[in-house]
Design a protein around this motif. Structure first.
Motif, PDB file in Angstrom:
ATOM      1  N   GLY A  77       0.788  -1.296  -0.048  1.00 55.91           N
ATOM      2  CA  GLY A  77      -0.026  -0.009  -0.009  1.00 55.91           C
ATOM      3  C   GLY A  77       0.823   1.178   0.042  1.00 55.91           C
ATOM      4  N   GLY A  78       1.911   1.388   0.677  1.00 53.82           N
ATOM      5  CA  GLY A  78       2.847   2.521   0.556  1.00 53.82           C
ATOM      6  C   GLY A  78       3.498   2.761  -0.445  1.00 53.82           C
ATOM      7  N   MET A  79       3.814   1.469  -1.037  1.00 51.92           N
ATOM      8  CA  MET A  79       4.747   1.782  -2.586  1.00 51.92           C
ATOM      9  C   MET A  79       3.608   2.224  -3.577  1.00 51.92           C
ATOM     10  SD  MET A  79       6.763  -1.841  -2.598  1.00 51.92           S
ATOM     11  CE  MET A  79       8.142  -2.230  -1.576  1.00 51.92           C
ATOM     12  N   ARG A  80       2.286   1.839  -3.440  1.00 51.29           N
ATOM     13  CA  ARG A  80       1.341   2.278  -4.442  1.00 51.29           C
ATOM     14  C   ARG A  80       1.180   3.730  -3.985  1.00 51.29           C
ATOM     15  NH1 ARG A  80      -3.181  -2.621  -4.541  1.00 51.29           N
ATOM     16  NH2 ARG A  80      -1.615  -4.300  -4.590  1.00 51.29           N
ATOM     17  N   ARG A  81       1.069   4.060  -3.090  1.00 52.56           N
ATOM     18  CA  ARG A  81       0.823   5.359  -2.678  1.00 52.56           C
ATOM     19  C   ARG A  81       1.924   6.644  -3.147  1.00 52.56           C
ATOM     20  NH1 ARG A  81      -3.769   7.898  -1.286  1.00 52.56           N
ATOM     21  NH2 ARG A  81      -4.289   6.127   0.200  1.00 52.56           N
ATOM     22  N   ARG A  82       2.960   5.936  -2.830  1.00 54.17           N
ATOM     23  CA  ARG A  82       4.414   6.828  -3.444  1.00 54.17           C
ATOM     24  C   ARG A  82       4.314   6.733  -5.213  1.00 54.17           C
ATOM     25  NH1 ARG A  82       9.401   4.190  -1.008  1.00 54.17           N
ATOM     26  NH2 ARG A  82       8.099   2.300  -0.610  1.00 54.17           N
TER      27      ARG A  82
ATOM     28  N   GLU B  54      -4.905  13.629   1.255  1.00 51.08           N
ATOM     29  CA  GLU B  54      -4.581  12.525   2.142  1.00 51.08           C
ATOM     30  C   GLU B  54      -3.646  11.619   1.689  1.00 51.08           C
ATOM     31  OE1 GLU B  54      -6.059  12.528   5.126  1.00 51.08           O
ATOM     32  OE2 GLU B  54      -7.741  13.890   4.746  1.00 51.08           O
ATOM     33  N   PRO B  55      -2.453  11.742   1.275  1.00 56.07           N
ATOM     34  CA  PRO B  55      -1.346  11.129   0.702  1.00 56.07           C
ATOM     35  C   PRO B  55      -1.001  10.128   1.767  1.00 56.07           C
ATOM     36  CG  PRO B  55      -0.519  13.167   1.123  1.00 56.07           C
ATOM     37  CD  PRO B  55      -1.919  13.274   1.462  1.00 56.07           C
ATOM     38  N   THR B  56      -0.964  10.188   2.913  1.00 60.41           N
ATOM     39  CA  THR B  56      -0.452   9.119   3.886  1.00 60.41           C
ATOM     40  C   THR B  56      -1.442   8.454   4.607  1.00 60.41           C
ATOM     41  OG1 THR B  56      -0.236  10.941   5.450  1.00 60.41           O
ATOM     42  CG2 THR B  56       1.704  10.740   4.458  1.00 60.41           C
ATOM     43  N   ALA B  57      -2.553   8.340   4.158  1.00 61.45           N
ATOM     44  CA  ALA B  57      -3.635   7.576   4.570  1.00 61.45           C
ATOM     45  C   ALA B  57      -3.100   6.028   4.486  1.00 61.45           C
ATOM     46  CB  ALA B  57      -5.051   7.771   4.109  1.00 61.45           C
TER      47      ALA B  57
ATOM     48  N   LEU C 199       7.540   4.701   6.022  1.00 61.80           N
ATOM     49  CA  LEU C 199       7.169   5.374   4.385  1.00 61.80           C
ATOM     50  C   LEU C 199       6.649   6.734   4.318  1.00 61.80           C
ATOM     51  CD1 LEU C 199       5.506   2.324   3.211  1.00 61.80           C
ATOM     52  CD2 LEU C 199       7.860   2.855   2.532  1.00 61.80           C
ATOM     53  N   ARG C 200       5.908   7.258   5.466  1.00 63.99           N
ATOM     54  CA  ARG C 200       5.388   8.585   5.439  1.00 63.99           C
ATOM     55  C   ARG C 200       6.577   9.469   5.622  1.00 63.99           C
ATOM     56  NH1 ARG C 200       1.445   9.187  10.539  1.00 63.99           N
ATOM     57  NH2 ARG C 200       0.138   7.600   9.048  1.00 63.99           N
TER      58      ARG C 200
ATOM     59  N   HIS D 138      -5.782  14.632   7.561  1.00 58.49           N
ATOM     60  CA  HIS D 138      -6.371  14.468   8.913  1.00 58.49           C
ATOM     61  C   HIS D 138      -5.293  14.356  10.009  1.00 58.49           C
ATOM     62  CE1 HIS D 138     -10.513  14.956   7.591  1.00 58.49           C
ATOM     63  NE2 HIS D 138     -10.188  13.687   6.655  1.00 58.49           N
ATOM     64  N   TYR D 139      -3.949  14.073   9.703  1.00 62.04           N
ATOM     65  CA  TYR D 139      -3.007  14.006  10.300  1.00 62.04           C
ATOM     66  C   TYR D 139      -2.497  15.815  10.541  1.00 62.04           C
ATOM     67  CZ  TYR D 139      -2.723   9.181   9.180  1.00 62.04           C
ATOM     68  OH  TYR D 139      -3.156   7.907   8.738  1.00 62.04           O
ATOM     69  N   LEU D 140      -3.054  16.116  11.925  1.00 60.64           N
ATOM     70  CA  LEU D 140      -2.936  17.690  12.068  1.00 60.64           C
ATOM     71  C   LEU D 140      -1.508  18.001  12.532  1.00 60.64           C
ATOM     72  CD1 LEU D 140      -6.063  18.651  13.845  1.00 60.64           C
ATOM     73  CD2 LEU D 140      -5.621  18.907  11.427  1.00 60.64           C
TER      74      LEU D 140
END
Length: 333
Positions: free
Chosen positions: A159-164, A182-185, A191-192, A214-216
Motif C-alpha cells: 500500500g505504501g509503495m502504491r501511494r508513492r 490525504e497522501p499518507t492515509a 514510509l510517511r 487529517h494528521y494535524l
C-alpha cells in the motif's frame, strides 16, 4: 525549469511567474438533490490564494468541501459559480493549460494492477503529451524509492509503495503545483517520513504543494500557510504561526522535589490542579500571566521545583475550536 512547465507558462503572454499558484474567488458548488432531498450547497463562496512556492495546508472535517474544491481544480467537478486559476491560468478559459499546470494525488489508489510502475508513468506522461525524450520515468521512480520495483506488476506493490507511485504519477508532466489529498492515509511511519522528505525536496526545487490531511501534526510540521474549511466556507486562512497564536492558553507542568500535602495559599489565585502529590499543572493565559509570576508564587510557597515544562497549544486545539460548531447540513459532499 522543465520543458512541460515552460509550455504551461506559454499560456501567459508576459511569461512572468504568478504570485499565487492557485487563486480561487467566490467559488461555489451546489449539488442537485436526489429524490426528495433538497439541493446541497457544498461550497459557499470560498476565497483562497495559495502563495507560489509554499507548502499550503487545506484542512477541514469530513464533508467540509475540501475534495469538492480539489475536484473542481482537477476538472472533475463543474463549479456552480466563482472563478479559479492555476498558475495564473483560468480553468474555464484555458482548461487544458490549467490542468497541465497541476498534478493531483487523489485519496483513491487508481492504478492498473497489470501495469508495471514504469509502464504507468510512461502512459501518464504520454497522456499529457510529454515527448519521450523529456520523460523522467527512471528519475521519478528513484525519487520515490521504487526503482527496484520498476518492472514489477502494480498489484504486487504494498500500500505504501502504491501511494508513492501515485505521487510519481502526478509529477510526470513536471507541474508547478502539486495537490496531495490525504497522501499518507494507511502509510506506515517510515514510509510517511520518506514520502515527506521527497515532498520537501520538490518544494525546495520550486514546486508549490497543497496538502489535505487529517494528521494535524503532519500539517503543523510541514505547512507554511494553513486554511481551515468548515461547512463549505473558509473559517481561517493564516500563516501557521498566526494560527497557532489564536489560542491564548498554555499549561505549566511542574514536578516537585517533595510531595505536597495540600495546595498552598500562595497559588489560590491560579488555575492549578494536583494530579499526584509531586506534580502541579498550572493552566494560564500568556497575555495575562507571566511565567516569572508563577515561579515567584511557587517560591513564596516554599516549593522546590525538580523539573518544569510548558505545554503549548497545537494545531489540533485551533482546529477543534474553529470546527466544533454543529453542522447545518451534515451531508455535504
Amino acid at each position: 525549469m522543465p520543458d512541460s512547465v515552460s509550455r504551461t507558462l506559454a499560456a501567459d503572454p508576459s511569461g512572468s511567474l504568478p504570485e499565487a499558484a492557485i487563486d480561487i474567488r467566490d467559488l461555489r458548488k451546489t449539488y442537485r438533490g436526489t429524490g426528495k432531498a433538497p439541493p446541497k450547497e457544498a461550497l459557499k463562496g470560498i476565497n483562497l490564494s495559495v502563495p507560489r512556492g509554499s507548502i499550503y495546508g487545506l484542512l477541514g472535517p469530513n464533508g467540509a468541501g475540501k475534495s469538492t474544491t480539489i475536484n473542481i481544480l482537477a476538472g472533475l467537478v463543474n463549479k456552480t459559480g466563482g472563478t479559479a486559476a492555476i498558475w495564473g491560468i483560468d480553468i474555464d478559459r484555458h482548461p487544458r493549460s490549467a490542468r497541465a499546470a497541476i498534478g493531483i494525488v487523489p485519496q483513491e489508489l487508481n492504478l492498473d494492477p497489470f501495469f508495471t510502475p514504469r509502464e504507468i508513468l510512461d502512459l501518464q506522461a504520454g497522456l499529457y503529451g510529454v515527448p519521450k525524450a523529456e520523460r523522467q520515468t527512471d528519475r521519478l521512480l528513484e525519487a520515490v524509492g521504487l526503482k527496484d520495483k520498476a518492472n514489477a506488476y502494480a498489484r504486487t506493490l504494498s500500500g505504501g509503495m502504491r501511494r508513492r507511485l501515485m505521487v510519481a504519477k502526478a509529477m510526470v508532466h513536471a507541474p508547478p503545483v502539486l495537490v496531495l489529498d490525504e497522501p499518507t492515509a494507511g502509510v506506515d511511519v517510515e514510509l510517511r517520513q520518506s514520502l515527506w522528505a521527497y515532498v520537501r525536496e520538490l518544494n525546495q526545487a520550486g514546486t508549490t504543494v497543497v496538502l489535505t490531511t487529517h494528521y494535524l501534526e503532519e500539517a503543523q510540521e510541514l505547512c507554511d500557510t494553513i486554511a481551515i474549511v468548515n461547512h463549505g466556507q473558509v473559517v481561517a486562512c493564516e500563516s501557521k504561526e498566526a494560527l497557532l497564536g489564536r489560542i491564548d492558553a498554555k499549561e505549566m507542568v511542574v514536578t516537585l522535589e517533595a510531595p505536597l500535602a495540600a495546595m498552598p495559599g500562595e497559588l489560590a489565585g491560579y488555575d492549578v490542579s494536583l494530579p499526584n502529590p509531586q506534580r502541579l499543572v498550572v493552566r494560564y493565559r500568556p497575555s495575562q500571566t507571566r511565567v516569572a509570576d508563577l515561579l515567584g508564587a511557587m517560591a513564596a510557597a516554599g516549593l522546590s521545583v525538580k523539573d518544569l515544562s510548558i505545554v503549548e497549544s497545537d494545531l489540533e486545539d485551533v482546529f477543534l475550536q474553529l470546527t466544533r460548531a454543529p453542522a447545518t447540513d451534515a451531508d455535504y459532499r
